[in-house]
Design a protein around this motif. Structure first.
Motif, PDB file in Angstrom:
ATOM      1  N   TYR A 150      11.699   4.287  -5.886  1.00  0.00           N
ATOM      2  CA  TYR A 150      10.724   4.544  -6.936  1.00  0.00           C
ATOM      3  C   TYR A 150      10.581   3.323  -7.845  1.00  0.00           C
ATOM      4  O   TYR A 150       9.458   2.909  -8.168  1.00  0.00           O
ATOM      5  CB  TYR A 150      11.139   5.765  -7.760  1.00  0.00           C
ATOM      6  N   GLN A 151      11.687   2.738  -8.250  1.00  0.00           N
ATOM      7  CA  GLN A 151      11.631   1.548  -9.111  1.00  0.00           C
ATOM      8  C   GLN A 151      10.896   0.402  -8.415  1.00  0.00           C
ATOM      9  O   GLN A 151      10.112  -0.307  -9.042  1.00  0.00           O
ATOM     10  CB  GLN A 151      13.040   1.099  -9.510  1.00  0.00           C
ATOM     11  N   ARG A 152      11.133   0.229  -7.130  1.00  0.00           N
ATOM     12  CA  ARG A 152      10.541  -0.877  -6.381  1.00  0.00           C
ATOM     13  C   ARG A 152       9.053  -0.659  -6.099  1.00  0.00           C
ATOM     14  O   ARG A 152       8.256  -1.589  -6.211  1.00  0.00           O
ATOM     15  CB  ARG A 152      11.302  -1.059  -5.067  1.00  0.00           C
ATOM     16  N   TYR A 153       8.661   0.562  -5.738  1.00  0.00           N
ATOM     17  CA  TYR A 153       7.310   0.786  -5.225  1.00  0.00           C
ATOM     18  C   TYR A 153       6.370   1.550  -6.160  1.00  0.00           C
ATOM     19  O   TYR A 153       5.170   1.585  -5.902  1.00  0.00           O
ATOM     20  CB  TYR A 153       7.368   1.492  -3.866  1.00  0.00           C
ATOM     21  N   HIS A 154       6.867   2.127  -7.228  1.00  0.00           N
ATOM     22  CA  HIS A 154       5.972   2.840  -8.144  1.00  0.00           C
ATOM     23  C   HIS A 154       4.878   1.920  -8.701  1.00  0.00           C
ATOM     24  O   HIS A 154       3.705   2.316  -8.729  1.00  0.00           O
ATOM     25  CB  HIS A 154       6.748   3.512  -9.274  1.00  0.00           C
ATOM     26  N   PRO A 155       5.214   0.691  -9.112  1.00  0.00           N
ATOM     27  CA  PRO A 155       4.148  -0.179  -9.618  1.00  0.00           C
ATOM     28  C   PRO A 155       3.059  -0.474  -8.571  1.00  0.00           C
ATOM     29  O   PRO A 155       1.923  -0.782  -8.930  1.00  0.00           O
ATOM     30  CB  PRO A 155       4.880  -1.464 -10.017  1.00  0.00           C
ATOM     31  N   ALA A 156       3.403  -0.364  -7.295  1.00  0.00           N
ATOM     32  CA  ALA A 156       2.438  -0.642  -6.227  1.00  0.00           C
ATOM     33  C   ALA A 156       1.720   0.622  -5.745  1.00  0.00           C
ATOM     34  O   ALA A 156       0.872   0.536  -4.857  1.00  0.00           O
ATOM     35  CB  ALA A 156       3.151  -1.319  -5.054  1.00  0.00           C
ATOM     36  N   MET A 171      12.066   4.583   5.033  1.00  0.00           N
ATOM     37  CA  MET A 171      11.027   4.698   4.003  1.00  0.00           C
ATOM     38  C   MET A 171      10.765   3.352   3.352  1.00  0.00           C
ATOM     39  O   MET A 171       9.611   2.979   3.119  1.00  0.00           O
ATOM     40  CB  MET A 171      11.444   5.711   2.934  1.00  0.00           C
ATOM     41  N   ASP A 172      11.826   2.625   3.058  1.00  0.00           N
ATOM     42  CA  ASP A 172      11.703   1.308   2.431  1.00  0.00           C
ATOM     43  C   ASP A 172      10.882   0.379   3.313  1.00  0.00           C
ATOM     44  O   ASP A 172       9.952  -0.293   2.845  1.00  0.00           O
ATOM     45  CB  ASP A 172      13.096   0.729   2.185  1.00  0.00           C
ATOM     46  N   LYS A 173      11.184   0.351   4.588  1.00  0.00           N
ATOM     47  CA  LYS A 173      10.456  -0.507   5.520  1.00  0.00           C
ATOM     48  C   LYS A 173       8.974  -0.126   5.584  1.00  0.00           C
ATOM     49  O   LYS A 173       8.096  -0.984   5.508  1.00  0.00           O
ATOM     50  CB  LYS A 173      11.084  -0.422   6.910  1.00  0.00           C
ATOM     51  N   LEU A 174       8.696   1.157   5.704  1.00  0.00           N
ATOM     52  CA  LEU A 174       7.318   1.630   5.803  1.00  0.00           C
ATOM     53  C   LEU A 174       6.539   1.364   4.513  1.00  0.00           C
ATOM     54  O   LEU A 174       5.394   0.902   4.541  1.00  0.00           O
ATOM     55  CB  LEU A 174       7.319   3.116   6.136  1.00  0.00           C
ATOM     56  N   LEU A 175       7.168   1.624   3.370  1.00  0.00           N
ATOM     57  CA  LEU A 175       6.499   1.377   2.095  1.00  0.00           C
ATOM     58  C   LEU A 175       6.257  -0.111   1.869  1.00  0.00           C
ATOM     59  O   LEU A 175       5.215  -0.500   1.341  1.00  0.00           O
ATOM     60  CB  LEU A 175       7.308   1.979   0.944  1.00  0.00           C
ATOM     61  N   ALA A 176       7.200  -0.942   2.277  1.00  0.00           N
ATOM     62  CA  ALA A 176       7.006  -2.395   2.146  1.00  0.00           C
ATOM     63  C   ALA A 176       5.804  -2.838   2.968  1.00  0.00           C
ATOM     64  O   ALA A 176       4.975  -3.637   2.511  1.00  0.00           O
ATOM     65  CB  ALA A 176       8.257  -3.145   2.580  1.00  0.00           C
ATOM     66  N   GLU A 177       5.695  -2.298   4.184  1.00  0.00           N
ATOM     67  CA  GLU A 177       4.551  -2.639   5.044  1.00  0.00           C
ATOM     68  C   GLU A 177       3.229  -2.193   4.437  1.00  0.00           C
ATOM     69  O   GLU A 177       2.250  -2.908   4.498  1.00  0.00           O
ATOM     70  CB  GLU A 177       4.712  -1.998   6.421  1.00  0.00           C
ATOM     71  N   LYS A 178       3.217  -0.991   3.865  1.00  0.00           N
ATOM     72  CA  LYS A 178       1.952  -0.412   3.371  1.00  0.00           C
ATOM     73  C   LYS A 178       1.592  -0.878   1.961  1.00  0.00           C
ATOM     74  O   LYS A 178       0.419  -1.050   1.661  1.00  0.00           O
ATOM     75  CB  LYS A 178       2.030   1.120   3.386  1.00  0.00           C
ATOM     76  N   LEU A 179       2.586  -1.059   1.106  1.00  0.00           N
ATOM     77  CA  LEU A 179       2.304  -1.333  -0.309  1.00  0.00           C
ATOM     78  C   LEU A 179       2.432  -2.801  -0.696  1.00  0.00           C
ATOM     79  O   LEU A 179       1.861  -3.210  -1.696  1.00  0.00           O
ATOM     80  CB  LEU A 179       3.200  -0.476  -1.203  1.00  0.00           C
ATOM     81  N   LEU A 180       3.224  -3.551   0.046  1.00  0.00           N
ATOM     82  CA  LEU A 180       3.475  -4.938  -0.353  1.00  0.00           C
ATOM     83  C   LEU A 180       2.897  -5.946   0.622  1.00  0.00           C
ATOM     84  O   LEU A 180       3.247  -7.121   0.579  1.00  0.00           O
ATOM     85  CB  LEU A 180       4.989  -5.176  -0.510  1.00  0.00           C
ATOM     86  N   ARG A 181       2.030  -5.513   1.503  1.00  0.00           N
ATOM     87  CA  ARG A 181       1.524  -6.408   2.554  1.00  0.00           C
ATOM     88  C   ARG A 181       0.557  -7.453   2.028  1.00  0.00           C
ATOM     89  O   ARG A 181       0.235  -8.387   2.720  1.00  0.00           O
ATOM     90  CB  ARG A 181       0.914  -5.607   3.680  1.00  0.00           C
ATOM     91  N   ASN A 182       0.023  -7.277   0.831  1.00  0.00           N
ATOM     92  CA  ASN A 182      -0.953  -8.249   0.314  1.00  0.00           C
ATOM     93  C   ASN A 182      -0.277  -9.420  -0.346  1.00  0.00           C
ATOM     94  O   ASN A 182       0.555  -9.440  -1.074  1.00  0.00           O
ATOM     95  CB  ASN A 182      -1.900  -7.563  -0.696  1.00  0.00           C
TER      96      ASN A 182
END
Length: 167
Positions: free
Chosen positions: A78-84, A156-167
């Motif tokens: 949540y801390q890592r991906y909420h902003p994204a 979940m971390d891997k999938l969220l990184a791919e979807k939310l941080l790919r830009n």
């Protein structure tokens, strides 16, 4: 001999049917059903309010050892991906409101979306998703489709990184 084979086949079939009935109702690729509940703070909540964001439905319990072990990892996600764009919605499978509230604080579940109606697995949301064991999670994409069910925090971390941080 034939009677034993038949009895064994029937027993295996019944075991399989029982096992399948205990699995979450929805799988990856299916649309997550909407629901309406009241959050712990009294705010009305609709899952559909989060269309356009990634959502993790998190079924857990204060009394569940594996849930409590998983919670710090979800707090990190949540801390890592909420902003994204990640939201977490926790659904407590509970009987004891005080234990539930203490566990939320102790485990650092800082997101604002907490639900419990204290009917354990008989709660309407648990029944809608056919949740019979916890922890159970449903990762939902911005379009409302389920991306994964009961993924490990690492997956979940891997999938969220791919979807939310790919830009």
């Amino acid at each position: 001999m034939k009677r034993w084979l038949f009895a064994g086949a029937v027993a295996l079939l019944l075991l399989f049917v029982w096992y399948r009935s205990r699995q979450p109702r929805f799988i990856a690729g299916e649309q997550a059903p909407d629901f309406e509940v009241t959050l712990a703070d009294g705010t009305p909540f609709h899952l559909s309010d989060f269309r356009g964001r990634h959502v993790l439905l998190h079924f857990w319990g204060s009394w569940c050892g594996p849930c409590r072990a998983e919670n710090p990892h979800l707090a990190e996600l949540y801390q890592r991906y909420h902003p994204a764009g990640l939201e977490i919605v926790s659904i407590g499978i509970e009987r004891n409101p005080a234990a539930w509230q203490r566990a939320i604080v102790a485990d650092g579940l800082v997101w604002p979306h907490h639900i419990a109606d204290f009917q354990e697995f008989g709660s309407p949301v648990a029944q809608l998703y056919n949740v019979h064991s916890i922890p159970t999670t449903f990762l939902i994409n911005p379009g409302g489709d389920i991306m994964g069910v009961s993924l490990s925090p690492k997956a979940m971390d891997k999938l969220l990184a791919e979807k939310l941080l790919r830009n």
